[in-house]
Every structure is written in C-alpha cells, then in structure tokens.
Design a protein around this motif. Structure first.
Motif, short mmCIF file in Angstrom:
data_model
loop_
_atom_site.label_atom_id
_atom_site.label_comp_id
_atom_site.label_asym_id
_atom_site.label_seq_id
_atom_site.Cartn_x
_atom_site.Cartn_y
_atom_site.Cartn_z
N PHE A 59 2.62 -2.83 -1.04
CA PHE A 59 1.28 -3.37 -0.79
C PHE A 59 0.22 -2.36 -1.21
N PHE A 60 0.48 -1.09 -0.94
CA PHE A 60 -0.47 -0.04 -1.32
C PHE A 60 -0.60 0.06 -2.84
N ILE A 70 -5.37 -1.94 7.01
CA ILE A 70 -6.28 -1.01 6.33
C ILE A 70 -6.23 -1.23 4.82
N ILE A 71 -5.02 -1.31 4.28
CA ILE A 71 -4.87 -1.50 2.83
C ILE A 71 -5.45 -2.84 2.41
N GLY A 72 -5.21 -3.88 3.21
CA GLY A 72 -5.74 -5.19 2.89
C GLY A 72 -7.26 -5.21 2.85
N PHE A 118 -9.32 -2.63 2.24
CA PHE A 118 -9.78 -1.89 1.07
C PHE A 118 -9.49 -2.65 -0.22
N SER A 119 -8.31 -3.26 -0.29
CA SER A 119 -7.93 -3.97 -1.50
C SER A 119 -8.85 -5.14 -1.77
N SER A 120 -9.09 -5.96 -0.75
CA SER A 120 -9.94 -7.14 -0.92
C SER A 120 -11.38 -6.75 -1.19
N THR A 121 -11.85 -5.67 -0.53
CA THR A 121 -13.23 -5.21 -0.75
C THR A 121 -13.40 -4.69 -2.17
N ALA A 122 -12.42 -3.91 -2.64
CA ALA A 122 -12.52 -3.32 -3.98
C ALA A 122 -12.50 -4.38 -5.07
N ILE A 123 -11.61 -5.35 -4.96
CA ILE A 123 -11.54 -6.37 -5.99
C ILE A 123 -12.77 -7.27 -5.98
N ALA A 124 -13.31 -7.54 -4.77
CA ALA A 124 -14.52 -8.35 -4.67
C ALA A 124 -15.72 -7.62 -5.27
N LEU A 125 -15.83 -6.32 -4.96
CA LEU A 125 -16.93 -5.52 -5.50
C LEU A 125 -16.82 -5.42 -7.02
#
Length: 279
Positions: free
Chosen positions: A49-50, A102-104, A106-113
């Motif tokens: 997942f990471f 935590i990973i979820g 950051f992952s969703s925020t990064a891809i959305a940004l």
C-alpha cells in the motif's frame, strides 16, 4: 556506452537492429533487478500500500515541476517523492492511527492535489503519458541516469539489508540490537521513492506498484530461504522485463503493461507450483 550498444546489437535477433529497442533493453536490464530486490522487502514488510502511494504522489511531483516552470519535472518528481516518503514514514511512526489510514490519507491527498494542479488551464492531456509510460522512449541520457541509480540503490541496499531483514522478522528484536526502525525505514522508503520516480515515465503511474509486488510475490511461492527468495525475485523481474519488452515490440503494445502481465503469469505459475516447493 557504445560498447554496450555494440554488444546488444550483436545479439541474433531482429529487434536489436532498432536503436530505441537497444536502449529499452538496456533500461530493462538496469531497472528490473532493482525492482526484484526492493520488492522482497516491500512484500515481507507488507508495504504494498505504501509503495502504491508513491506512485499516486508522483502526480504532485510532476505538477509542481511544471508549475514552477524552471524546475525539471523529473527533478521535482524525485525530490517530492523522497520528501513524501519520509513524511509518511515519520507520521506513521508518531501517529496513533493505523499505518494504512495514514498512507491512505497522504495517497489520496497527493493524487488529488496533483490532478488539481495538472488540470489547471485544461492542460492535463499532455501529462497523460505518465499514466501509461513508454519504455521505448528511453534515451542514452536516461540510460546513464539509470546506471547511476542502479549503483546508488545497490550500494544502499548492501548497507541496509541486514537491518531491513531483522526488522521484517521482529521489530522488537531489532530495537534490542540497536537498530533504529525509523531511520532504516526512512532510508528504504527513500530508495523506493527514487526508483519509482526514475522509472515512472517508462512504466506508468497506473501499474508501477505491480513491479514492486509481483516479483517477490512470485518468488515467495517457490522458495524456502532468504538467498533463494531474493535470487528468484530478481530472476522473475528480469525475465518478465525482457519477455514483456519483446512481446510488446512484436505485437505493438504498451511495454510497461506487457511486462506486468508477464510478471502476473509468473506469479500464477509459481502459485500452482507452490505445493511442490514449500513444505
């Protein structure tokens, strides 16, 4: 470099007559062993997942490079991916929330940004190539960069291997031996970030994580020791890389996706053979 191209050109196959195929073949030989090696710890430490989140975060790294104009998208991608990996590792160790949460986040925020920045002004289409990747577009300069990454990752891997192995087996025992989980995991996360960043333009964001999971997953089915586990993982990655590249060239398909499918076939073959190897 000329010597390497001459050696590849001497192979008795029709496809070696194309310069871009020679470059792609060299790229596969340099990058697939690294995926094979690092995937062993990704699978053993349950970091699939990471590693997937690193691919998602790459959107933002590329977008920031374009946004600042003078910054190379590749440079911003590498820097952002390393910072992203270190930040996730740090917060994961400090927060009471579960690691996948935590990973979820950051992952969703990064891809959305990243998508938000890339779509600014309706210019997302020019970045769509990063989603699929194209290893046939690799240049000689890219090969040199890959060679440097190969040496760097191999050296850091040699230094970290014993610590990573102990951590994957028993974190409490690792701490009792004076091994810092945070710094070891951070160094490994940075290695993953560099490998993902340098490879994503040829493999594609959508499937990059498969290369960090499938080689070790296939190897785990048919091995009983640490040494054979790593050796078979590297062998699977390289075999699928070469086979996928040639099949993609012959049938005019996306090379990155074909390599992943070849790895998936190896996984299911080893899964069927598992009862004969693992007792």
């Amino acid at each position: 470099m000329e010597v390497l191209y001459a050696l590849i050109g001497a192979l008795p196959f029709d496809w070696v007559g194309s310069h871009f195929m020679q470059s792609a073949f060299l790229a596969v030989l340099l990058v697939t062993p690294l995926f094979g090696l690092l995937s062993t710890m990704v699978v053993s430490n349950r970091m699939a997942f990471f590693s997937d989140s690193l691919g998602h975060g790459a959107f933002t790294g590329i977008a920031l490079g374009v946004l600042f104009g003078s910054v190379s998208p590749l440079l911003s991608l590498v820097v952002f991916s390393i910072l992203f990996a270190l930040l996730v590792t740090w917060i994961k160790g400090k927060s009471a929330a579960s690691a996948d949460t935590i990973i979820g986040v950051f992952s969703s925020t990064a891809i959305a940004l990243g998508l938000m920045l890339m779509s600014r002004g309706g210019g997302f289409n020019k970045f769509s190539a990063y989603l699929i990747g194209d290893i046939l577009s690799v240049s000689e300069d890219d090969i040199r960069a890959l060679a440097c990454v190969f040496v760097l990752v191999a050296a850091v891997w040699g230094i970290l291997f014993n610590r990573l192995l102990v951590l994957s087996l028993n974190a409490s025992f690792a701490r009792s031996r004076g091994i810092s989980a945070f710094w070891t995991e951070s160094a490994f996360a940075a290695m993953l970030a560099v490998l993902v960043s340098i490879s994503i333009q040829w493999v594609g964001i959508l499937i990059i994580n498969a290369l960090l999971v499938l080689p070790a997953a296939a190897a785990r089915n048919v091995t009983n020791s640490v040494k054979s586990y790593h050796a078979v993982s590297v062998l699977c990655a390289m075999s699928a890389g070469v086979a996928g590249l040639i099949i993609a060239y012959c049938f005019n398909m996306a090379a990155g996706a074909t390599i992943v499918v070849a790895l998936a076939v190896l996984f299911f073959v080893t899964l069927a053979l598992k009862p004969h190897f693992v007792r």
